[in-house]
Scaffold this motif. Structure first.
Motif: not given
Length: 408
Positions: A84-88, A140-152, A260-269
């Motif tokens: 995980f990474e605390t990237c802000g 500052h404390s917002t981070g990123i992670v893969d929640y599917a990996v957390v679930c496993r 995993d190093g990608r960048m996404t843009v979105g989502p709409n609703a």
């Protein structure tokens, strides 16, 4: 006979199972998941953000659960060697009206005890050269992670402690009786003393199957997003969010880094026409019929038709979608919007047409059903699981009923 059965192998259901094992050593616990993989739906299609809780009204349970959940999630990742990474995160104001709303968010950050910095135009440009705005809040404390990996990892811990996880178990019938609950699939029956249903997109159907009377239904909203090309994967070092409009139920299109190093843009609703149809133009006659037959859907549609038409237009036109992104990231081009994907949010809508923004529970003598699990449910899953277990155990063998809607 199991002591506790959890329907739903998403992050909330697994967090409930872990919390039960923490509180009841030696209890017989089983998690039922209709798919062959865990975290197949909402959990596996979310943005992967570990939220800080800046949006939530100070003093509310939702604000507390988010703060506690962010730290619990990071600690669980440390214990299980999950990246995980605390990237802000930067909340960027692009108009004078958004600057005023940003000041209200700044007040919330202070009252919620969230560490942040306010950036001027010059500081924003220095921090993120590719982002344009009149100012920003850096959380500052917002981070990123893969929640599917957390679930496993959660599943591994549950099984390691003696629990059972059964995949491919699609519930067909539920019968509550004096000594427990009977759960039927096409070729198997499970008996449990107590049942917790965390079924997400199917939560209302599971409850109706169990004989509950509901004054809401689940309406699916598609969150459509794009991946940027590898050449733009580092266009920002942080997550970039617009200042949310309080008149709209969703946060708006944002730039999100992934672990995993990608960048996404979105989502709409945009309104979905299939609860589990992730491909564009997915349509389910059963799901559309369920919406059309619920009066609350039409009341909701009448209240929100303008924003709905705008979202449908953004969904249909990549150029309109791009315009929303270019408000704060002007260098993006239409060719940057690649590999369209979607997640689907299970939105509870009440009979009066109102959207439920908090958690929605309903309990009977031996069942607790979780209907609405809005953001930040993934971030807050571990303390939410403990809160649900507290509700179960504080009432002993029969845990009674609580109001259908509980703020979280």
């Amino acid at each position: 006979m199991y002591d506790h059965c959890i329907i739903g192998g998403g992050i909330v259901g697994l967090a409930v199972a872990m919390a039960l094992q923490e509180r009841l050593a030696g209890a017989k616990i089983i998690v039922l998941e209709k798919e062959q993989e865990l975290a197949r739906h909402q959990t596996g299609h979310n943005s992967g953000v570990i939220h800080a809780g800046i949006y939530y009204a100070p003093g509310t349970l939702k604000a507390k659960l988010c703060r506690d959940g962010a730290e619990a999630t990071k600690q669980f990742c440390r214990e299980n060697s999950i990246p995980f990474e605390t990237c802000g995160k930067l909340l960027v104001a692009t108009t004078n009206a958004e600057v005023q709303r940003m000041e209200a968010l700044e007040d919330r950050a202070q009252r919620n005890g969230i560490e942040y910095s306010r950036l001027t135009i010059g500081q924003l440009k220095a921090d993120e050269p590719n982002i344009a705005g009149l100012g920003a809040l850096l959380v500052h404390s917002t981070g990123i992670v893969d929640y599917a990996v957390v679930c496993r990892a959660m599943a591994h811990r549950i099984v390691e402690r003696g629990g059972k996880i059964k995949r491919g178990f699609e519930v067909r019938a539920i019968h509550e009786h004096e000594k427990g609950v009977r759960i039927e699939a096409s070729s198997e029956v499970i008996e449990t003393r107590k049942l917790v249903a965390c079924a997400g997109l199917q939560s209302d159907r599971i409850a109706l199957m169990a004989g509950l009377k509901l004054d809401h239904r689940i309406v699916p909203f598609r969150g459509e997003y794009y991946s940027l090309p590898a050449s733009k994967a580092k266009i920002t070092q942080r997550l970039i969010y617009p200042i949310p409009d309080p008149d709209l139920p969703f946060l708006g299109i944002h730039l999100t880094r992934t672990i995993d190093g990608r960048m996404t843009v979105g989502p709409n609703a945009v309104l979905g026409f299939a609860r589990e149809g992730y491909a564009k133009c997915s349509f389910s006659l059963q799901d559309v019929g369920s919406m059309a037959g619920f009066p609350g859907f039409w009341k909701m549609a009448r209240k929100n038709w303008r924003s709905a038409m705008s979202e449908f237009a953004n969904s249909a036109s990549r150029a309109r979608y791009l315009t929303q992104c270019q408000k704060y990231c002007p260098s993006l081009t239409i060719s940057d919007l690649q590999r369209p994907q979607a997640g689907i949010r299970a939105q509870a809508v009440m009979a009066n047409g109102s959207l439920v923004h908090d958690f929605l529970f309903k309990q009977t003598n031996r069942m607790l059903h979780v209907f609405n699990a809005p953001s930040p449910a993934a971030t807050s899953a571990i303390p939410i699981g403990r809160m649900i277990v507290d509700r179960l155990l504080e009432r002993g063998e029969s845990f009674g009923t609580v109001p259908a809607q509980a703020e979280a």
